[in-house]
Design a protein around this motif. Structure first.
Motif, PDB file in Angstrom:
ATOM      1  N   LEU A  30       6.664  -4.269  -2.732  1.00  0.00           N
ATOM      2  CA  LEU A  30       7.548  -5.103  -1.856  1.00  0.00           C
ATOM      3  C   LEU A  30       7.500  -4.608  -0.531  1.00  0.00           C
ATOM      4  O   LEU A  30       7.412  -5.246   0.236  1.00  0.00           O
ATOM      5  CB  LEU A  30       8.851  -5.043  -2.303  1.00  0.00           C
ATOM      6  CG  LEU A  30       9.200  -5.823  -3.768  1.00  0.00           C
ATOM      7  CD1 LEU A  30      10.624  -5.354  -4.286  1.00  0.00           C
ATOM      8  CD2 LEU A  30       8.925  -7.159  -3.581  1.00  0.00           C
ATOM      9  N   ASP A  31       7.559  -3.192  -0.212  1.00  0.00           N
ATOM     10  CA  ASP A  31       7.694  -2.608   0.956  1.00  0.00           C
ATOM     11  C   ASP A  31       6.176  -3.033   1.649  1.00  0.00           C
ATOM     12  O   ASP A  31       6.119  -3.126   2.827  1.00  0.00           O
ATOM     13  CB  ASP A  31       7.860  -1.007   0.967  1.00  0.00           C
ATOM     14  CG  ASP A  31       9.350  -0.689   0.481  1.00  0.00           C
ATOM     15  OD1 ASP A  31      10.253  -1.724   0.494  1.00  0.00           O
ATOM     16  OD2 ASP A  31       9.486   0.292   0.330  1.00  0.00           O
ATOM     17  N   GLU A  32       5.264  -2.681   1.047  1.00  0.00           N
ATOM     18  CA  GLU A  32       3.707  -3.125   1.625  1.00  0.00           C
ATOM     19  C   GLU A  32       3.688  -4.495   2.211  1.00  0.00           C
ATOM     20  O   GLU A  32       3.167  -4.739   3.188  1.00  0.00           O
ATOM     21  CB  GLU A  32       2.819  -2.817   0.490  1.00  0.00           C
ATOM     22  CG  GLU A  32       1.444  -3.177   1.142  1.00  0.00           C
ATOM     23  CD  GLU A  32       0.394  -2.855  -0.198  1.00  0.00           C
ATOM     24  OE1 GLU A  32      -0.596  -3.664  -0.151  1.00  0.00           O
ATOM     25  OE2 GLU A  32       0.613  -2.355  -1.186  1.00  0.00           O
ATOM     26  N   PHE A  33       4.090  -5.484   1.147  1.00  0.00           N
ATOM     27  CA  PHE A  33       4.160  -6.801   1.579  1.00  0.00           C
ATOM     28  C   PHE A  33       5.165  -7.204   2.779  1.00  0.00           C
ATOM     29  O   PHE A  33       4.503  -8.171   3.598  1.00  0.00           O
ATOM     30  CB  PHE A  33       4.098  -7.776   0.307  1.00  0.00           C
ATOM     31  CG  PHE A  33       2.983  -8.024  -0.402  1.00  0.00           C
ATOM     32  CD1 PHE A  33       2.257  -9.158  -0.462  1.00  0.00           C
ATOM     33  CD2 PHE A  33       2.337  -6.837  -1.112  1.00  0.00           C
ATOM     34  CE1 PHE A  33       1.049  -9.165  -0.999  1.00  0.00           C
ATOM     35  CE2 PHE A  33       1.258  -7.025  -1.683  1.00  0.00           C
ATOM     36  CZ  PHE A  33       0.533  -8.324  -1.748  1.00  0.00           C
ATOM     37  N   HIS A  34       6.308  -6.479   2.532  1.00  0.00           N
ATOM     38  CA  HIS A  34       6.997  -6.864   3.832  1.00  0.00           C
ATOM     39  C   HIS A  34       6.724  -6.343   5.005  1.00  0.00           C
ATOM     40  O   HIS A  34       6.621  -6.775   5.934  1.00  0.00           O
ATOM     41  CB  HIS A  34       8.646  -6.154   3.376  1.00  0.00           C
ATOM     42  CG  HIS A  34       9.597  -6.486   4.133  1.00  0.00           C
ATOM     43  ND1 HIS A  34       9.974  -5.641   5.169  1.00  0.00           N
ATOM     44  CD2 HIS A  34      10.501  -7.449   4.627  1.00  0.00           C
ATOM     45  CE1 HIS A  34      10.960  -6.330   6.069  1.00  0.00           C
ATOM     46  NE2 HIS A  34      11.215  -7.402   5.422  1.00  0.00           N
ATOM     47  N   ALA A  35       6.232  -4.981   5.178  1.00  0.00           N
ATOM     48  CA  ALA A  35       5.674  -4.607   6.291  1.00  0.00           C
ATOM     49  C   ALA A  35       4.519  -5.164   6.830  1.00  0.00           C
ATOM     50  O   ALA A  35       4.487  -5.355   8.054  1.00  0.00           O
ATOM     51  CB  ALA A  35       5.264  -2.930   6.146  1.00  0.00           C
ATOM     52  N   ALA A  36       3.762  -5.939   5.984  1.00  0.00           N
ATOM     53  CA  ALA A  36       2.525  -6.795   6.645  1.00  0.00           C
ATOM     54  C   ALA A  36       2.862  -7.953   7.128  1.00  0.00           C
ATOM     55  O   ALA A  36       2.220  -8.681   7.800  1.00  0.00           O
ATOM     56  CB  ALA A  36       1.609  -6.732   5.403  1.00  0.00           C
ATOM     57  N   GLY A  37       4.089  -8.187   6.744  1.00  0.00           N
ATOM     58  CA  GLY A  37       4.951  -9.768   7.236  1.00  0.00           C
ATOM     59  C   GLY A  37       4.441 -10.804   6.374  1.00  0.00           C
ATOM     60  O   GLY A  37       4.850 -11.876   6.737  1.00  0.00           O
TER      61      GLY A  37
END
Length: 91
Positions: A30-37
Motif C-alpha cells: 500500500l505504501d509503495e503504491f501511495h508513494a508512487a501516486g
C-alpha cells in the motif's frame, strides 16, 4: 471529470485471524503504491468481515497491478475482489 478505479475486497472467513500475519507486507505494498501516486485512498468498511474493504486508484492498470501482487490476495485473506471504474464529477 476524472476516471478512477475502485477495488473492492470481500473478506475470506475469519479475516481477523488471517490478516495480521500478512498485514506488514500488505501495508508495505500500500505504501509503495501511495508513494508512487497510484493509490489515493484505502480502508475497511465498518465491519471488515461482513463488508470488506475498498481502495481508490488513479487507474485500472494500477489497481490490477496492486491486486496481482497483494499479499492479502495471494495469502487467502481476500475471498473475492472486483474493480469498478468510477467517474468523479467534481474533478
Amino acid at each position: 471529470m476524472t476516471r478512477y478505479a475502485v477495488a473492492f475486497y470481500e473478506s475470506a472467513d475469519d479475516v481477523a485471524t488471517k490478516a495480521p500475519p500478512l498485514f506488514p507486507a500488505h501495508k508495505a505494498r500500500l505504501d509503495e503504491f501511495h508513494a508512487a501516486g497510484d493509490l489515493l485512498m484505502v480502508g475497511t468498511f465498518g465491519d471488515p468481515q461482513a463488508q470488506g474493504s475498498m481502495a481508490v486508484f488513479t487507474s485500472r492498470e494500477a489497481a490490477e497491478k496492486f491486486i496481482e501482487g497483494d499479499p492479502f490476495v495471494l495469502g487467502g485473506v481476500v475471498r473475492r475482489h472486483e474493480i469498478r471504474d468510477w467517474n468523479d464529477l467534481y474533478s
